[in-house]
Design a protein around this motif. Structure first.
Motif, short mmCIF file in Angstrom:
data_model
loop_
_atom_site.label_atom_id
_atom_site.label_comp_id
_atom_site.label_asym_id
_atom_site.label_seq_id
_atom_site.Cartn_x
_atom_site.Cartn_y
_atom_site.Cartn_z
N HIS A 110 0.71 -37.15 -15.24
CA HIS A 110 0.44 -36.03 -16.14
C HIS A 110 0.95 -36.37 -17.54
O HIS A 110 2.06 -36.90 -17.69
CB HIS A 110 1.11 -34.74 -15.65
CG HIS A 110 0.67 -33.53 -16.41
ND1 HIS A 110 1.26 -33.16 -17.61
CD2 HIS A 110 -0.31 -32.62 -16.17
CE1 HIS A 110 0.65 -32.07 -18.06
NE2 HIS A 110 -0.29 -31.73 -17.22
N MET B 78 3.71 -24.72 -21.90
CA MET B 78 3.12 -23.79 -20.93
C MET B 78 4.02 -22.56 -20.81
O MET B 78 5.22 -22.69 -20.56
CB MET B 78 2.94 -24.47 -19.58
CG MET B 78 2.00 -25.67 -19.63
SD MET B 78 1.90 -26.63 -18.09
CE MET B 78 0.90 -25.54 -17.11
N ARG C 279 -9.95 -27.64 -21.38
CA ARG C 279 -8.86 -27.76 -22.33
C ARG C 279 -9.12 -26.96 -23.61
O ARG C 279 -8.20 -26.61 -24.34
CB ARG C 279 -8.64 -29.23 -22.69
CG ARG C 279 -8.03 -30.05 -21.57
CD ARG C 279 -6.60 -29.69 -21.38
NE ARG C 279 -5.96 -30.52 -20.36
CZ ARG C 279 -4.75 -30.26 -19.87
NH1 ARG C 279 -4.09 -29.21 -20.31
NH2 ARG C 279 -4.23 -31.03 -18.97
N ASP D 83 -3.46 -29.53 -14.76
CA ASP D 83 -2.03 -29.31 -14.96
C ASP D 83 -1.33 -28.97 -13.65
O ASP D 83 -0.13 -29.22 -13.51
CB ASP D 83 -1.81 -28.15 -15.94
CG ASP D 83 -2.31 -28.49 -17.33
OD1 ASP D 83 -1.86 -29.50 -17.89
OD2 ASP D 83 -3.16 -27.73 -17.85
N GLN D 84 -2.07 -28.37 -12.74
CA GLN D 84 -1.52 -28.00 -11.44
C GLN D 84 -2.54 -28.34 -10.36
O GLN D 84 -3.74 -28.18 -10.56
CB GLN D 84 -1.18 -26.51 -11.40
CG GLN D 84 -0.08 -26.13 -12.38
CD GLN D 84 0.03 -24.63 -12.58
OE1 GLN D 84 -0.95 -23.91 -12.40
NE2 GLN D 84 1.19 -24.16 -12.99
N ARG E 179 4.59 -24.56 -15.20
CA ARG E 179 4.86 -25.98 -15.46
C ARG E 179 3.83 -26.83 -14.74
O ARG E 179 3.27 -26.42 -13.73
CB ARG E 179 6.26 -26.35 -14.93
CG ARG E 179 7.42 -25.69 -15.64
CD ARG E 179 8.72 -26.04 -14.93
NE ARG E 179 8.87 -25.29 -13.69
CZ ARG E 179 9.69 -25.64 -12.69
NH1 ARG E 179 10.38 -26.77 -12.79
NH2 ARG E 179 9.78 -24.90 -11.61
N PRO E 180 3.57 -28.03 -15.22
CA PRO E 180 2.69 -28.93 -14.47
C PRO E 180 3.31 -29.29 -13.12
O PRO E 180 4.52 -29.50 -13.02
CB PRO E 180 2.60 -30.17 -15.37
CG PRO E 180 3.01 -29.71 -16.72
CD PRO E 180 4.02 -28.63 -16.49
N THR F 129 -5.83 -25.38 -13.46
CA THR F 129 -5.48 -25.61 -12.06
C THR F 129 -6.70 -26.11 -11.30
O THR F 129 -7.80 -25.59 -11.46
CB THR F 129 -4.98 -24.30 -11.42
OG1 THR F 129 -3.79 -23.87 -12.09
CG2 THR F 129 -4.67 -24.50 -9.94
N TYR G 165 -3.66 -18.74 -16.61
CA TYR G 165 -4.13 -20.05 -16.19
C TYR G 165 -5.52 -19.91 -15.62
O TYR G 165 -5.93 -18.83 -15.17
CB TYR G 165 -3.18 -20.74 -15.20
CG TYR G 165 -3.10 -20.12 -13.82
CD1 TYR G 165 -4.04 -20.45 -12.83
CD2 TYR G 165 -2.10 -19.22 -13.49
CE1 TYR G 165 -3.98 -19.89 -11.56
CE2 TYR G 165 -2.03 -18.66 -12.23
CZ TYR G 165 -2.97 -19.00 -11.27
OH TYR G 165 -2.91 -18.45 -10.01
N LYS H 280 -5.27 -23.11 -22.17
CA LYS H 280 -4.53 -22.52 -21.05
C LYS H 280 -4.29 -23.59 -19.98
O LYS H 280 -5.07 -24.55 -19.86
CB LYS H 280 -5.33 -21.37 -20.43
CG LYS H 280 -5.65 -20.22 -21.38
CD LYS H 280 -4.43 -19.39 -21.69
CE LYS H 280 -4.72 -18.26 -22.69
NZ LYS H 280 -5.64 -17.24 -22.15
N PRO H 281 -3.22 -23.44 -19.19
CA PRO H 281 -3.04 -24.37 -18.08
C PRO H 281 -4.25 -24.38 -17.16
O PRO H 281 -4.85 -23.34 -16.89
CB PRO H 281 -1.80 -23.82 -17.36
CG PRO H 281 -1.06 -23.07 -18.41
CD PRO H 281 -2.11 -22.47 -19.30
#
Length: 223
Positions: free
Chosen positions: A212, A1, A155, A181-182, A6-7, A162, A128, A159-160
């Motif tokens: 995760h 990432m 996915r 991820d978040q 970060r996750p 959220t 994100y 990209k991350p």
């Protein structure tokens, strides 16, 4: 990432829960508990007050090594030295925000439950993609509902991802397992005293450590 993302727990402030005299201390408690991203969300205060609060938060987050994101306001993000901005569908365009803040900035985009919106945001360079609401939300009760399956589908953009909307320590695990991820959390984090905020942040952090893939795969490899 990329860009320091970060996750983990994405802590979002709200002046109804965090009056000015509690803002910094509450965010600091969330950071101690492991928050990996902070968003300053304030739509009511006069601009000088918003700038003062944002600058103080930018300093706090910089010292903690955690990016600060400003809600809906690229100019405020630039002036306070934040790491980036989060944009809703009715806010500034992602392209113009990128021109204003530069390639280094983190820019997130609200996608509700719509993969077409996510595709547009991905095309325009979002860092994100945020989906939700997944549960009943007091912050945005009229936001369209989202099904957790959209997290796995997102996915495809690389990209991350959220998740937001009514998230608590009791329901967050299901969203991480579904592909988040978040977890972007407002009311499920910032209520009660400072010790309670820190402990809830730690609980969210433990959820990511347990569920995760980035963490669970490394634990599996070590074992």
């Amino acid at each position: 990432m990329a860009k320091g993302l970060r996750p983990g727990l994405y802590a979002i402030t709200d002046s109804q829960l965090l009056p000015a005299d509690r803002l910094l201390a509450a965010v600091e408690a969330a950071l101690r508990g492991g928050a990996v991203l902070v968003q300053y969300r304030e739509k009511r205060a006069p601009h000088p007050e918003r700038l003062r609060q944002a600058r103080n938060l930018a300093t706090l987050c910089r010292e903690a090594g955690v990016p600060l994101i400003i809600n809906d306001d690229p100019d405020l993000a630039r002036r306070c030295g934040a790491a980036g901005v989060h944009l809703g569908q009715s806010d500034s365009s992602l392209v113009s925000a990128r021109q204003q803040l530069g390639e280094h900035a983190i820019i997130g985009a609200t996608c509700h439950a719509d993969l077409a919106l996510a595709a547009n945001a991905d095309r325009d360079g979002a860092d994100y993609l945020a989906f939700g609401r997944f549960f009943n939300s007091t912050t945005k009760p009229d936001a369209p509902a989202a099904d957790p399956t959209v997290l796995a589908s997102a996915r495809q953009f690389g990209k991350p991802v959220t998740a937001i909307g009514g998230i608590t320590v009791d329901n967050g695990e299901s969203l991480i397992r579904a592909g988040a991820d978040q977890l972007a959390v407002i009311g499920g984090l910032f209520h009660g005293d400072l010790a309670s905020i820190e402990e809830r942040a730690r609980q969210f952090t433990r959820l990511f450590a347990a569920h995760h893939p980035l963490f669970s795969s490394s634990v599996h490899q070590e074992s």
